[in-house]
Scaffold this motif. Sequence first.
Motif, PDB file in Angstrom:
ATOM      1  N   ALA A  99       0.823  -1.209   0.000  1.00 10.36           N
ATOM      2  CA  ALA A  99       0.000   0.000   0.000  1.00 10.36           C
ATOM      3  C   ALA A  99       0.859   1.262   0.000  1.00 10.36           C
ATOM      4  CB  ALA A  99      -0.950  -0.010   1.185  1.00 10.36           C
ATOM      5  N   ALA A 100       1.960   1.214   0.753  1.00 10.77           N
ATOM      6  CA  ALA A 100       2.812   2.400   0.870  1.00 10.77           C
ATOM      7  C   ALA A 100       3.545   2.725  -0.423  1.00 10.77           C
ATOM      8  CB  ALA A 100       3.817   2.200   2.001  1.00 10.77           C
ATOM      9  N   ASP A 101       3.633   1.766  -1.347  1.00  8.95           N
ATOM     10  CA  ASP A 101       4.402   1.991  -2.575  1.00  8.95           C
ATOM     11  C   ASP A 101       3.580   2.598  -3.706  1.00  8.95           C
ATOM     12  OD1 ASP A 101       6.896   1.209  -1.714  1.00  8.95           O
ATOM     13  OD2 ASP A 101       6.645  -0.890  -2.314  1.00  8.95           O
ATOM     14  N   VAL A 102       2.269   2.561  -3.613  1.00  5.58           N
ATOM     15  CA  VAL A 102       1.435   3.025  -4.724  1.00  5.58           C
ATOM     16  C   VAL A 102       1.755   4.474  -5.079  1.00  5.58           C
ATOM     17  CG1 VAL A 102      -0.926   3.543  -5.445  1.00  5.58           C
ATOM     18  CG2 VAL A 102      -0.419   1.383  -4.283  1.00  5.58           C
ATOM     19  N   ALA A 103       1.812   5.338  -4.068  1.00  8.41           N
ATOM     20  CA  ALA A 103       2.032   6.761  -4.323  1.00  8.41           C
ATOM     21  C   ALA A 103       3.446   7.062  -4.804  1.00  8.41           C
ATOM     22  CB  ALA A 103       1.745   7.567  -3.060  1.00  8.41           C
ATOM     23  N   LEU A 121      -3.335   3.110  -8.661  1.00 13.11           N
ATOM     24  CA  LEU A 121      -2.220   3.796  -9.305  1.00 13.11           C
ATOM     25  C   LEU A 121      -2.696   5.042 -10.046  1.00 13.11           C
ATOM     26  CD1 LEU A 121      -0.222   0.720 -10.653  1.00 13.11           C
ATOM     27  CD2 LEU A 121       0.676   2.443  -9.073  1.00 13.11           C
ATOM     28  N   LEU A 122      -3.790   4.913 -10.773  1.00 14.52           N
ATOM     29  CA  LEU A 122      -4.311   6.061 -11.512  1.00 14.52           C
ATOM     30  C   LEU A 122      -4.721   7.175 -10.557  1.00 14.52           C
ATOM     31  CD1 LEU A 122      -5.058   6.992 -14.419  1.00 14.52           C
ATOM     32  CD2 LEU A 122      -7.375   6.163 -13.943  1.00 14.52           C
ATOM     33  N   ALA A 123      -5.400   6.815  -9.475  1.00 14.30           N
ATOM     34  CA  ALA A 123      -5.841   7.821  -8.508  1.00 14.30           C
ATOM     35  C   ALA A 123      -4.668   8.524  -7.847  1.00 14.30           C
ATOM     36  CB  ALA A 123      -6.728   7.170  -7.451  1.00 14.30           C
ATOM     37  N   SER A 124      -3.530   7.852  -7.738  1.00 15.25           N
ATOM     38  CA  SER A 124      -2.351   8.439  -7.098  1.00 15.25           C
ATOM     39  C   SER A 124      -1.604   9.396  -8.022  1.00 15.25           C
ATOM     40  CB  SER A 124      -1.391   7.334  -6.646  1.00 15.25           C
ATOM     41  OG  SER A 124      -0.694   6.777  -7.754  1.00 15.25           O
ATOM     42  N   GLY A 125      -1.991   9.432  -9.305  1.00 19.32           N
ATOM     43  CA  GLY A 125      -1.301  10.284 -10.272  1.00 19.32           C
ATOM     44  C   GLY A 125      -0.221   9.588 -11.060  1.00 19.32           C
ATOM     45  N   ARG A 184     -17.462 -14.249 -16.084  1.00 19.44           N
ATOM     46  CA  ARG A 184     -17.285 -14.195 -14.634  1.00 19.44           C
ATOM     47  C   ARG A 184     -17.471 -12.760 -14.138  1.00 19.44           C
ATOM     48  NH1 ARG A 184     -11.366 -16.627 -14.057  1.00 19.44           N
ATOM     49  NH2 ARG A 184     -11.182 -15.338 -15.935  1.00 19.44           N
ATOM     50  N   PRO A 185     -17.913 -12.613 -12.882  1.00 20.55           N
ATOM     51  CA  PRO A 185     -18.023 -11.254 -12.336  1.00 20.55           C
ATOM     52  C   PRO A 185     -16.666 -10.566 -12.315  1.00 20.55           C
ATOM     53  CG  PRO A 185     -19.129 -12.862 -10.917  1.00 20.55           C
ATOM     54  CD  PRO A 185     -18.349 -13.641 -11.928  1.00 20.55           C
ATOM     55  N   ALA A 186     -16.683  -9.249 -12.267  1.00 14.50           N
ATOM     56  CA  ALA A 186     -15.442  -8.470 -12.203  1.00 14.50           C
ATOM     57  C   ALA A 186     -14.631  -8.885 -10.978  1.00 14.50           C
ATOM     58  CB  ALA A 186     -15.763  -6.990 -12.147  1.00 14.50           C
ATOM     59  N   TRP A 187     -13.326  -9.009 -11.183  1.00 16.69           N
ATOM     60  CA  TRP A 187     -12.404  -9.380 -10.101  1.00 16.69           C
ATOM     61  C   TRP A 187     -11.829  -8.087  -9.522  1.00 16.69           C
ATOM     62  CZ3 TRP A 187      -6.715  -9.816  -9.995  1.00 16.69           C
ATOM     63  CH2 TRP A 187      -6.233 -10.614  -8.947  1.00 16.69           C
ATOM     64  N   HIS A 188     -12.103  -7.848  -8.254  1.00 13.39           N
ATOM     65  CA  HIS A 188     -11.718  -6.595  -7.608  1.00 13.39           C
ATOM     66  C   HIS A 188     -12.133  -5.393  -8.458  1.00 13.39           C
ATOM     67  CE1 HIS A 188      -9.707  -8.319  -4.175  1.00 13.39           C
ATOM     68  NE2 HIS A 188      -9.131  -9.190  -4.978  1.00 13.39           N
ATOM     69  N   PRO A 189     -13.457  -5.218  -8.594  1.00 14.68           N
ATOM     70  CA  PRO A 189     -13.949  -4.127  -9.449  1.00 14.68           C
ATOM     71  C   PRO A 189     -13.535  -2.746  -8.972  1.00 14.68           C
ATOM     72  CG  PRO A 189     -15.728  -5.079  -8.125  1.00 14.68           C
ATOM     73  CD  PRO A 189     -14.544  -5.987  -7.977  1.00 14.68           C
ATOM     74  N   GLU A 190     -13.107  -2.628  -7.710  1.00 15.65           N
ATOM     75  CA  GLU A 190     -12.646  -1.320  -7.223  1.00 15.65           C
ATOM     76  C   GLU A 190     -11.401  -0.843  -7.945  1.00 15.65           C
ATOM     77  OE1 GLU A 190     -10.477  -4.383  -4.673  1.00 15.65           O
ATOM     78  OE2 GLU A 190     -12.468  -4.168  -5.591  1.00 15.65           O
ATOM     79  N   GLN A 191     -10.728  -1.747  -8.672  1.00 14.60           N
ATOM     80  CA  GLN A 191      -9.526  -1.371  -9.406  1.00 14.60           C
ATOM     81  C   GLN A 191      -9.802  -1.100 -10.894  1.00 14.60           C
ATOM     82  OE1 GLN A 191      -6.911  -0.514  -8.037  1.00 14.60           O
ATOM     83  NE2 GLN A 191      -6.897  -1.473  -6.020  1.00 14.60           N
ATOM     84  N   ALA A 205     -11.651   6.166 -20.991  1.00 13.82           N
ATOM     85  CA  ALA A 205     -10.755   7.224 -21.485  1.00 13.82           C
ATOM     86  C   ALA A 205      -9.344   7.033 -20.943  1.00 13.82           C
ATOM     87  CB  ALA A 205     -11.293   8.600 -21.097  1.00 13.82           C
ATOM     88  N   ALA A 206      -9.225   6.656 -19.670  1.00 11.77           N
ATOM     89  CA  ALA A 206      -7.905   6.440 -19.079  1.00 11.77           C
ATOM     90  C   ALA A 206      -7.234   5.216 -19.684  1.00 11.77           C
ATOM     91  CB  ALA A 206      -8.033   6.285 -17.567  1.00 11.77           C
ATOM     92  N   ALA A 207      -8.005   4.173 -19.958  1.00 16.76           N
ATOM     93  CA  ALA A 207      -7.439   2.964 -20.560  1.00 16.76           C
ATOM     94  C   ALA A 207      -6.949   3.232 -21.975  1.00 16.76           C
ATOM     95  CB  ALA A 207      -8.479   1.846 -20.555  1.00 16.76           C
TER      96      ALA A 207
END
Length: 504
Positions: free
Chosen positions: A358-362, A402-406, A437-444, A449-451
């Motif tokens: 978690a600490a490495d994302v930013a 990662l995207l949210a972190s900039g 199959r349902p989305a795997w970890h849909p929060e990610q 547009a970003a893709a």
Amino acid sequence: MTSLDGIPGPAADELETPPALTLSRVRLGAGGPLGSVRIADGRVVAVEVDRELGGLVLDMDGRTVLPGLWDAHVHAAQWAGNRHRVDLAGLESARAVAETVRLHVVGLPADELLMGQGFRDGLWPDVPHKALLDSACPDRPVALISADLHAVWLNSACLALVGRGDHATGLLREHECFEALQALPEVPDEVLDEWVAQACRDAAGRGVTGIIDFHFSDNLADWSRRAAGSALAVRVQAAVYPRHLDSAVEGGLRTGDVLPGTGGLVRVGPLKLFTDGSLNTRTALCCDPYPGLEGTKEAYGVQETSYDELVRLMRRAAAHGIEPAVHAIGDRANTLALDAFADVGCRGRIEHAQLLSAADVARFAELGVTAGVQPAHAADDRAVADRHWAGRTGRAFAYGDLLASGARLEFGSDAPVSPLDPWLGIAAAVHRTDDERPAWHPEQRIPVAAALAASAQGRSELRVGDAADLVVVDVDPSEADARTLREMPVHATMLAGRWTHGPH
């Protein structure tokens, strides 16, 4: 810029300029308005909304035009070669693979090497062993490459061929794997180059206008030779490996330099370095042990390069203008790679970034490090990740975080690990699944547009002055469902103002 000694090629560094052209009645980007795009001298010279531009006109009938797509992580020769090998994808046991080999050897010349590719043993109920392959094919060499390229399974005849006849199991991983593959008979350059050219033409058919090639070879020489032979269907950034670093430095080559004699299409890429292995081979370097491997030497994976050596190579490359690209899959490997970027103080890339603390994302954005990721792997590897990274998959393939972190994301396929088709990665990043199959970890998930931007080296719109590297698609990606996005019908692809695919 001085070229590498011995690289052939014509004197001209630019391709013949195609005639000026206007694309009319075209939707300008995903969800964009109708308009026209004028192309001249290989560049976009005008973009107009609700206005016709003059000259030679091609009516696009309301289709959508996008910046040309890039695959930011390819092993081009491996992808091209594997299209001529036995496909082992989807087989669910070592015995099933051995049976497939037994069926394929029928009718082959007695001494011909049989090669296969694509097995994934991370969830198998049995283990690969040379005895299984010997029972299926005792008389000729057999070499089977794993889907992640980090393991090769050989029978006894092939082990003898590569000088490893006393190997206990026939399953070679990491350095042993790479050394064994280099010892196998090579395809002649002229044959391989035609395979690569066809693979690039097929990639253009999926909207690809550029690749970063990480094939384990002298990529600068290989692509210079290919460009001298015929016009390329894609732009290429050719990665440098440590064994070729001194030559590149002595030649004054820097990341981004155009190689002479390549029509302006081949540039020096990054220096490729490794911190660890892979998930399916259970050699990705992690902070937690792999289930069932606790207490063993490789319980936490494999560190491919010592930290001091990683920093030394990165520092030498960066001092001479060569950007590092560091392979890191496990969370411990990504921490080491980010630490090295911080110590060296250079920008660059981390390839894969599959499991992150978690600490490495930013830190990616803070350090200016690009995350070169392969979203199709999130769909391909979800089951093996659930088993071997149990309890940690919320921070696996964490593109939303990662995207949210900039962080800057660049998408690739890692072909042949997944097909060289950017729409598979785009759809996987947006929908986090590749089937019903349902989305795997849909929060990610990330937005369409970003893709698209991550698949076009950050380009999100058509801009006057840009190279005319474009893709025209039949369906607006912003309106496409998951299946249509994966199978996106590509009407035409343009590279520097010339068509490399279509228009139909």
